[in-house]
Scaffold this motif. Structure first.
Motif, PDB file in Angstrom:
ATOM      1  N   ARG A 186      70.034  42.377 -31.796  1.00 42.96           N
ATOM      2  CA  ARG A 186      69.273  42.524 -30.556  1.00 42.96           C
ATOM      3  C   ARG A 186      67.939  41.773 -30.675  1.00 42.96           C
ATOM      4  O   ARG A 186      67.555  41.013 -29.788  1.00 42.96           O
ATOM      5  CB  ARG A 186      68.954  43.996 -30.295  1.00 42.96           C
ATOM      6  N   TYR A 203      66.575  38.510 -28.462  1.00 41.07           N
ATOM      7  CA  TYR A 203      65.327  38.508 -27.709  1.00 41.07           C
ATOM      8  C   TYR A 203      64.468  37.304 -28.097  1.00 41.07           C
ATOM      9  O   TYR A 203      63.901  36.624 -27.232  1.00 41.07           O
ATOM     10  CB  TYR A 203      64.546  39.795 -27.961  1.00 41.07           C
ATOM     11  N   ASP A 250      63.696  34.311 -25.476  1.00 43.57           N
ATOM     12  CA  ASP A 250      62.290  34.081 -25.151  1.00 43.57           C
ATOM     13  C   ASP A 250      61.914  32.616 -25.406  1.00 43.57           C
ATOM     14  O   ASP A 250      61.198  31.993 -24.607  1.00 43.57           O
ATOM     15  CB  ASP A 250      61.381  34.985 -25.994  1.00 43.57           C
ATOM     16  N   PRO A 298      66.323  43.978 -21.372  1.00 48.72           N
ATOM     17  CA  PRO A 298      66.318  44.685 -22.661  1.00 48.72           C
ATOM     18  C   PRO A 298      67.414  45.755 -22.679  1.00 48.72           C
ATOM     19  O   PRO A 298      67.568  46.509 -21.724  1.00 48.72           O
ATOM     20  CB  PRO A 298      64.923  45.303 -22.730  1.00 48.72           C
TER      21      PRO A 298
END
Length: 380
Positions: free
Chosen positions: A287, A291, A295, A303
Protein backbone atom coordinates in the motif's frame (compact mmCIF):
# COMPACT_ATOMS: atom_id res chain seq x y z
CA UNK A 1 -44.32 -23.92 -28.48
CA UNK A 2 -41.73 -21.49 -27.01
CA UNK A 3 -39.96 -22.19 -23.73
CA UNK A 4 -41.32 -20.49 -20.62
CA UNK A 5 -38.29 -18.54 -19.45
CA UNK A 6 -37.90 -16.92 -16.05
CA UNK A 7 -38.56 -13.19 -16.68
CA UNK A 8 -36.44 -12.17 -13.69
CA UNK A 9 -33.45 -14.17 -14.94
CA UNK A 10 -33.71 -12.55 -18.35
CA UNK A 11 -33.02 -9.18 -16.67
CA UNK A 12 -29.89 -10.38 -14.90
CA UNK A 13 -26.65 -9.03 -16.42
CA UNK A 14 -23.74 -11.43 -16.56
CA UNK A 15 -21.08 -10.83 -13.94
CA UNK A 16 -17.82 -9.73 -15.59
CA UNK A 17 -14.98 -11.48 -13.80
CA UNK A 18 -11.34 -10.49 -14.09
CA UNK A 19 -9.36 -12.32 -16.76
CA UNK A 20 -7.27 -15.29 -15.67
CA UNK A 21 -3.55 -15.67 -16.30
CA UNK A 22 -4.24 -18.67 -18.53
CA UNK A 23 -6.70 -16.72 -20.68
CA UNK A 24 -4.21 -13.96 -21.30
CA UNK A 25 -1.40 -16.40 -22.03
CA UNK A 26 -3.60 -18.18 -24.54
CA UNK A 27 -4.88 -15.00 -26.20
CA UNK A 28 -1.67 -12.97 -26.31
CA UNK A 29 1.08 -15.58 -26.16
CA UNK A 30 2.84 -14.36 -23.00
CA UNK A 31 4.91 -16.79 -20.97
CA UNK A 32 4.50 -14.70 -17.82
CA UNK A 33 1.51 -12.60 -16.83
CA UNK A 34 1.06 -10.34 -13.78
CA UNK A 35 -2.49 -10.69 -12.48
CA UNK A 36 -3.61 -7.72 -10.39
CA UNK A 37 -7.28 -7.56 -11.34
CA UNK A 38 -9.01 -9.98 -8.95
CA UNK A 39 -7.63 -8.96 -5.54
CA UNK A 40 -6.09 -12.37 -4.93
CA UNK A 41 -3.58 -13.25 -2.24
CA UNK A 42 -0.05 -13.30 -3.74
CA UNK A 43 1.24 -15.62 -1.02
CA UNK A 44 -0.92 -18.50 -2.22
CA UNK A 45 -2.82 -20.59 0.32
CA UNK A 46 -1.63 -21.26 3.84
CA UNK A 47 0.74 -24.28 4.00
CA UNK A 48 -1.39 -25.61 6.84
CA UNK A 49 -4.48 -25.31 4.62
CA UNK A 50 -2.76 -27.19 1.79
CA UNK A 51 -1.78 -29.98 4.16
CA UNK A 52 -5.31 -30.27 5.56
CA UNK A 53 -6.87 -30.24 2.09
CA UNK A 54 -4.47 -32.96 0.92
CA UNK A 55 -5.45 -35.18 3.84
CA UNK A 56 -9.14 -34.58 3.18
CA UNK A 57 -8.81 -35.69 -0.44
CA UNK A 58 -8.65 -39.32 0.69
CA UNK A 59 -12.31 -38.96 1.70
CA UNK A 60 -13.39 -37.36 -1.59
CA UNK A 61 -15.81 -40.24 -2.21
CA UNK A 62 -17.83 -39.22 0.87
CA UNK A 63 -20.45 -36.47 0.98
CA UNK A 64 -19.40 -33.52 3.15
CA UNK A 65 -21.17 -32.95 6.44
CA UNK A 66 -19.00 -33.11 9.56
CA UNK A 67 -16.46 -30.50 8.48
CA UNK A 68 -19.10 -27.79 8.11
CA UNK A 69 -19.96 -28.12 11.80
CA UNK A 70 -16.25 -28.10 12.69
CA UNK A 71 -15.75 -24.87 10.73
CA UNK A 72 -18.76 -23.18 12.34
CA UNK A 73 -17.45 -24.10 15.79
CA UNK A 74 -13.94 -22.93 14.92
CA UNK A 75 -15.23 -19.61 13.59
CA UNK A 76 -17.21 -18.99 16.77
CA UNK A 77 -14.17 -19.79 18.90
CA UNK A 78 -11.91 -17.55 16.79
CA UNK A 79 -14.13 -14.50 16.28
CA UNK A 80 -15.95 -13.93 19.57
CA UNK A 81 -16.56 -16.10 22.66
CA UNK A 82 -20.15 -14.81 22.77
CA UNK A 83 -20.89 -16.57 19.46
CA UNK A 84 -21.75 -20.24 18.94
CA UNK A 85 -21.90 -22.47 15.86
CA UNK A 86 -25.60 -21.54 15.60
CA UNK A 87 -24.63 -17.99 14.62
CA UNK A 88 -22.96 -19.18 11.40
CA UNK A 89 -23.96 -20.24 7.90
CA UNK A 90 -21.37 -21.67 5.49
CA UNK A 91 -21.49 -21.00 1.77
CA UNK A 92 -19.63 -21.90 -1.41
CA UNK A 93 -17.77 -18.59 -1.33
CA UNK A 94 -19.03 -15.16 -0.31
CA UNK A 95 -21.22 -14.87 -3.41
CA UNK A 96 -23.10 -18.02 -2.45
CA UNK A 97 -23.70 -16.57 1.01
CA UNK A 98 -25.03 -13.37 -0.57
CA UNK A 99 -27.24 -15.52 -2.82
CA UNK A 100 -28.75 -17.27 0.19
CA UNK A 101 -29.41 -13.99 1.96
CA UNK A 102 -31.05 -12.45 -1.11
CA UNK A 103 -33.07 -15.60 -1.79
CA UNK A 104 -34.26 -15.60 1.81
CA UNK A 105 -35.54 -12.00 1.82
CA UNK A 106 -36.10 -10.86 -1.76
CA UNK A 107 -39.16 -11.49 -3.93
CA UNK A 108 -41.12 -9.60 -6.55
CA UNK A 109 -41.86 -6.08 -5.37
CA UNK A 110 -38.99 -6.06 -2.87
CA UNK A 111 -36.09 -3.63 -2.89
CA UNK A 112 -32.42 -3.62 -1.97
CA UNK A 113 -30.75 -0.32 -1.09
CA UNK A 114 -27.01 -0.06 -1.62
CA UNK A 115 -24.41 2.22 -3.22
CA UNK A 116 -24.27 2.93 -6.94
CA UNK A 117 -20.55 2.05 -7.00
CA UNK A 118 -20.03 -1.20 -5.14
CA UNK A 119 -19.81 -4.96 -5.67
CA UNK A 120 -22.19 -5.63 -8.60
CA UNK A 121 -23.45 -8.97 -7.24
CA UNK A 122 -25.68 -7.08 -4.79
CA UNK A 123 -27.76 -5.75 -7.67
CA UNK A 124 -27.45 -8.90 -9.80
CA UNK A 125 -28.81 -11.14 -7.05
CA UNK A 126 -31.62 -8.73 -6.22
CA UNK A 127 -32.75 -8.80 -9.86
CA UNK A 128 -32.42 -12.58 -9.99
CA UNK A 129 -34.99 -12.96 -7.23
CA UNK A 130 -37.45 -10.42 -8.61
CA UNK A 131 -36.44 -7.33 -6.67
CA UNK A 132 -35.27 -3.85 -7.61
CA UNK A 133 -32.06 -2.12 -6.54
CA UNK A 134 -32.11 1.44 -5.24
CA UNK A 135 -28.56 2.64 -6.00
CA UNK A 136 -27.45 5.62 -3.90
CA UNK A 137 -24.42 7.62 -5.14
CA UNK A 138 -21.29 7.73 -3.01
CA UNK A 139 -20.34 10.98 -1.29
CA UNK A 140 -17.70 13.21 -2.95
CA UNK A 141 -15.08 11.62 -0.68
CA UNK A 142 -16.04 8.10 -1.86
CA UNK A 143 -17.97 7.06 1.25
CA UNK A 144 -21.31 5.30 1.57
CA UNK A 145 -23.88 8.08 1.94
CA UNK A 146 -25.68 6.53 4.90
CA UNK A 147 -28.13 9.43 5.47
CA UNK A 148 -29.16 9.19 1.78
CA UNK A 149 -29.48 5.42 2.09
CA UNK A 150 -31.81 5.94 5.06
CA UNK A 151 -33.92 8.27 2.95
CA UNK A 152 -34.07 5.65 0.20
CA UNK A 153 -35.62 3.03 2.50
CA UNK A 154 -39.33 2.42 1.84
CA UNK A 155 -41.90 -0.12 3.07
CA UNK A 156 -40.76 -2.28 0.11
CA UNK A 157 -37.13 -2.35 1.28
CA UNK A 158 -36.03 -5.82 2.33
CA UNK A 159 -32.24 -5.44 2.39
CA UNK A 160 -29.65 -2.72 2.84
CA UNK A 161 -26.22 -4.01 1.75
CA UNK A 162 -23.11 -2.16 2.89
CA UNK A 163 -19.66 -3.27 1.72
CA UNK A 164 -16.93 -2.27 4.16
CA UNK A 165 -14.24 -1.78 3.03
CA UNK A 166 -16.13 -1.06 -0.15
CA UNK A 167 -15.17 -2.86 -3.34
CA UNK A 168 -13.82 -1.10 -5.43
CA UNK A 169 -12.99 2.05 -3.40
CA UNK A 170 -11.38 0.46 -0.33
CA UNK A 171 -13.18 2.98 1.90
CA UNK A 172 -14.63 1.71 5.18
CA UNK A 173 -17.66 2.56 7.27
CA UNK A 174 -16.77 3.83 10.73
CA UNK A 175 -18.39 2.81 14.00
CA UNK A 176 -19.73 6.33 14.49
CA UNK A 177 -21.30 6.38 11.01
CA UNK A 178 -22.80 2.92 11.48
CA UNK A 179 -24.21 3.66 14.95
CA UNK A 180 -26.00 6.77 13.69
CA UNK A 181 -27.34 4.77 10.75
CA UNK A 182 -28.45 1.71 12.71
CA UNK A 183 -30.31 3.90 15.21
CA UNK A 184 -32.72 4.87 12.41
CA UNK A 185 -33.07 1.69 10.34
CA UNK A 186 -36.67 0.42 10.43
CA UNK A 187 -37.31 -2.99 11.97
CA UNK A 188 -38.54 -4.54 8.71
CA UNK A 189 -35.11 -4.13 7.05
CA UNK A 190 -32.16 -6.53 7.24
CA UNK A 191 -28.78 -4.79 7.10
CA UNK A 192 -26.02 -6.84 5.46
CA UNK A 193 -22.40 -5.90 6.11
CA UNK A 194 -20.19 -7.42 3.41
CA UNK A 195 -16.78 -7.62 5.07
CA UNK A 196 -14.97 -9.75 2.50
CA UNK A 197 -11.98 -7.39 2.77
CA UNK A 198 -12.33 -6.70 6.48
CA UNK A 199 -9.22 -8.64 7.47
CA UNK A 200 -7.05 -6.03 5.72
CA UNK A 201 -8.39 -3.11 7.76
CA UNK A 202 -5.91 -1.28 9.99
CA UNK A 203 -8.12 1.68 10.97
CA UNK A 204 -9.48 1.09 14.52
CA UNK A 205 -12.52 3.24 13.66
CA UNK A 206 -13.94 0.45 11.46
CA UNK A 207 -17.45 -0.66 12.38
CA UNK A 208 -17.84 -3.73 14.60
CA UNK A 209 -20.86 -5.31 12.90
CA UNK A 210 -20.69 -8.34 15.22
CA UNK A 211 -21.70 -6.03 18.04
CA UNK A 212 -25.08 -5.43 16.38
CA UNK A 213 -25.60 -9.17 16.02
CA UNK A 214 -24.91 -9.70 19.72
CA UNK A 215 -27.50 -6.98 20.43
CA UNK A 216 -30.07 -9.05 18.51
CA UNK A 217 -30.37 -6.64 15.58
CA UNK A 218 -31.52 -7.60 12.06
CA UNK A 219 -27.93 -7.74 10.84
CA UNK A 220 -26.04 -10.31 8.78
CA UNK A 221 -22.26 -10.08 8.36
CA UNK A 222 -20.66 -11.76 5.34
CA UNK A 223 -17.01 -12.79 5.26
CA UNK A 224 -14.83 -14.94 3.05
CA UNK A 225 -11.73 -17.11 2.99
CA UNK A 226 -10.92 -16.01 -0.57
CA UNK A 227 -8.78 -12.95 0.10
CA UNK A 228 -6.76 -12.79 3.31
CA UNK A 229 -6.73 -16.60 3.66
CA UNK A 230 -5.80 -17.26 0.03
CA UNK A 231 -8.52 -19.84 -0.66
CA UNK A 232 -10.33 -18.15 -3.57
CA UNK A 233 -10.30 -21.31 -5.68
CA UNK A 234 -11.81 -23.49 -2.96
CA UNK A 235 -14.85 -21.22 -2.45
CA UNK A 236 -15.55 -20.87 1.26
CA UNK A 237 -17.55 -17.99 2.72
CA UNK A 238 -19.80 -17.55 5.72
CA UNK A 239 -22.53 -15.44 7.27
CA UNK A 240 -22.86 -14.43 10.90
CA UNK A 241 -26.30 -13.61 12.28
CA UNK A 242 -28.33 -14.11 15.41
CA UNK A 243 -29.28 -17.82 15.67
CA UNK A 244 -32.90 -17.54 14.51
CA UNK A 245 -31.84 -15.58 11.40
CA UNK A 246 -29.02 -18.01 10.65
CA UNK A 247 -31.42 -20.94 10.99
CA UNK A 248 -33.84 -19.27 8.58
CA UNK A 249 -31.04 -18.68 6.06
CA UNK A 250 -30.28 -22.41 6.09
CA UNK A 251 -33.54 -22.87 4.14
CA UNK A 252 -31.78 -21.25 1.16
CA UNK A 253 -28.70 -23.45 1.51
CA UNK A 254 -28.15 -26.15 -1.10
CA UNK A 255 -27.29 -29.52 0.53
CA UNK A 256 -23.56 -30.25 0.62
CA UNK A 257 -22.82 -26.82 -0.87
CA UNK A 258 -19.16 -26.83 0.24
CA UNK A 259 -16.85 -29.83 0.04
CA UNK A 260 -14.83 -31.25 2.90
CA UNK A 261 -11.53 -30.50 1.14
CA UNK A 262 -12.38 -26.78 1.16
CA UNK A 263 -13.83 -26.86 4.66
CA UNK A 264 -10.80 -28.65 6.14
CA UNK A 265 -8.49 -26.12 4.47
CA UNK A 266 -10.52 -23.25 5.93
CA UNK A 267 -10.39 -24.71 9.44
CA UNK A 268 -6.61 -25.17 9.22
CA UNK A 269 -6.03 -21.68 7.85
CA UNK A 270 -7.59 -20.16 10.96
CA UNK A 271 -4.70 -21.59 12.97
CA UNK A 272 -1.92 -20.41 10.63
CA UNK A 273 -1.21 -17.11 12.36
CA UNK A 274 2.26 -16.77 10.83
CA UNK A 275 0.74 -16.89 7.35
CA UNK A 276 -1.92 -14.27 8.04
CA UNK A 277 0.59 -11.96 9.71
CA UNK A 278 2.97 -12.27 6.74
CA UNK A 279 0.11 -11.33 4.42
CA UNK A 280 -0.79 -8.30 6.50
CA UNK A 281 2.82 -7.08 6.62
CA UNK A 282 3.15 -7.47 2.85
CA UNK A 283 -0.12 -5.65 2.24
CA UNK A 284 0.85 -2.66 4.38
CA UNK A 285 4.20 -2.43 2.63
CA UNK A 286 2.68 -2.55 -0.84
CA UNK A 287 0.00 0.00 0.00
CA UNK A 288 2.76 2.43 1.02
CA UNK A 289 4.67 1.66 -2.18
CA UNK A 290 1.63 2.33 -4.35
CA UNK A 291 0.96 5.65 -2.64
CA UNK A 292 4.56 6.75 -3.23
CA UNK A 293 4.56 5.76 -6.91
CA UNK A 294 1.15 7.25 -7.67
CA UNK A 295 2.09 10.49 -5.91
CA UNK A 296 5.25 10.65 -8.03
CA UNK A 297 3.10 10.32 -11.15
CA UNK A 298 0.67 12.96 -9.87
CA UNK A 299 -2.22 10.50 -10.27
CA UNK A 300 -5.28 10.60 -8.06
CA UNK A 301 -6.22 7.60 -5.94
CA UNK A 302 -8.43 6.69 -3.01
CA UNK A 303 -6.56 5.72 0.20
CA UNK A 304 -7.56 2.13 0.82
CA UNK A 305 -8.26 -0.22 3.72
CA UNK A 306 -8.32 -3.23 1.38
CA UNK A 307 -5.85 -5.06 -0.87
CA UNK A 308 -6.57 -2.93 -3.94
CA UNK A 309 -6.36 0.74 -4.88
CA UNK A 310 -8.80 2.77 -6.96
CA UNK A 311 -6.86 5.09 -9.28
CA UNK A 312 -8.81 8.18 -10.33
CA UNK A 313 -8.61 11.24 -12.59
CA UNK A 314 -6.47 9.54 -15.21
CA UNK A 315 -5.21 11.64 -18.13
CA UNK A 316 -6.46 9.00 -20.58
CA UNK A 317 -9.45 6.69 -20.94
CA UNK A 318 -9.37 4.12 -18.14
CA UNK A 319 -10.78 1.27 -20.21
CA UNK A 320 -8.14 1.91 -22.88
CA UNK A 321 -5.43 1.93 -20.21
CA UNK A 322 -6.64 -1.42 -18.84
CA UNK A 323 -6.55 -2.88 -22.36
CA UNK A 324 -3.06 -1.53 -23.06
CA UNK A 325 -1.77 -2.89 -19.75
CA UNK A 326 -3.25 -6.26 -20.68
CA UNK A 327 -1.30 -6.21 -23.94
CA UNK A 328 1.84 -5.74 -21.85
CA UNK A 329 0.99 -8.79 -19.76
CA UNK A 330 -0.50 -7.00 -16.74
CA UNK A 331 -4.12 -7.64 -15.74
CA UNK A 332 -5.84 -4.73 -14.00
CA UNK A 333 -9.55 -3.95 -13.68
CA UNK A 334 -11.60 -1.20 -15.27
CA UNK A 335 -14.05 0.32 -12.77
CA UNK A 336 -16.73 0.95 -15.38
CA UNK A 337 -18.18 -2.49 -14.66
CA UNK A 338 -18.65 -1.54 -11.00
CA UNK A 339 -20.73 1.60 -11.23
CA UNK A 340 -18.04 4.18 -11.98
CA UNK A 341 -17.46 6.41 -14.96
CA UNK A 342 -14.76 5.56 -17.46
CA UNK A 343 -12.35 7.98 -15.75
CA UNK A 344 -11.80 5.79 -12.68
CA UNK A 345 -9.71 2.64 -12.65
CA UNK A 346 -9.13 0.17 -9.83
CA UNK A 347 -5.94 -1.81 -9.72
CA UNK A 348 -4.54 -4.02 -7.04
CA UNK A 349 -1.38 -5.10 -5.29
CA UNK A 350 0.77 -6.47 -3.94
CA UNK A 351 3.55 -7.96 -6.05
CA UNK A 352 3.09 -11.58 -7.15
CA UNK A 353 6.68 -12.62 -6.43
CA UNK A 354 8.20 -11.63 -3.09
CA UNK A 355 11.53 -13.36 -3.74
CA UNK A 356 12.63 -10.48 -5.93
CA UNK A 357 13.82 -7.17 -4.56
CA UNK A 358 11.75 -4.89 -6.76
CA UNK A 359 9.60 -2.73 -4.50
CA UNK A 360 7.05 -2.52 -7.27
CA UNK A 361 3.88 -3.93 -8.62
CA UNK A 362 5.07 -6.10 -11.44
CA UNK A 363 8.16 -8.23 -11.22
CA UNK A 364 11.60 -8.79 -12.71
CA UNK A 365 10.41 -10.81 -15.70
CA UNK A 366 8.79 -7.66 -17.08
CA UNK A 367 11.29 -5.21 -15.63
CA UNK A 368 8.80 -2.52 -14.68
CA UNK A 369 6.55 -1.34 -11.92
CA UNK A 370 2.93 -0.26 -12.33
CA UNK A 371 4.10 3.31 -11.95
CA UNK A 372 6.67 3.25 -14.74
CA UNK A 373 4.32 1.54 -17.19
CA UNK A 374 1.57 4.01 -16.42
CA UNK A 375 3.95 6.94 -16.85
CA UNK A 376 5.11 5.63 -20.20
CA UNK A 377 1.57 5.16 -21.41
CA UNK A 378 0.43 8.58 -20.25
CA UNK A 379 3.14 10.22 -22.32
CA UNK A 380 2.60 8.12 -25.46
Amino acid sequence: MPLNLNPHLLKVPLYIAGKSIEEVQEELGFDEVVKLGSNENPLGPSPMAVEAATRALSEAHRYPNYWEKVLRRKLAETIDPALTERHFLIGNGGCDVLRMITHAFMSEGGETVTASATFPMFSILTTMFGGATMAVPLTPDWRFDLPAILRAITPATRLVILCTPNNPTGVLITQREADAFMAQVPDHVVVVYDESYGAFVTDPAHVDSIGYIKQGRNVVTVRSFSKSFGLANLRVGYAIARPDLAEYLHHAQIPFNTGSVALAAAVASLDDHAYTEAGNVLMRRERAYFYTELDALDLGYVPTEANFILVTDLPLDAQSLADQMLRRGVIIRWAGTMGFSCDDLPTVGPIPGTVHTYAAVGYHGHGFSFGTVCAKMVTE
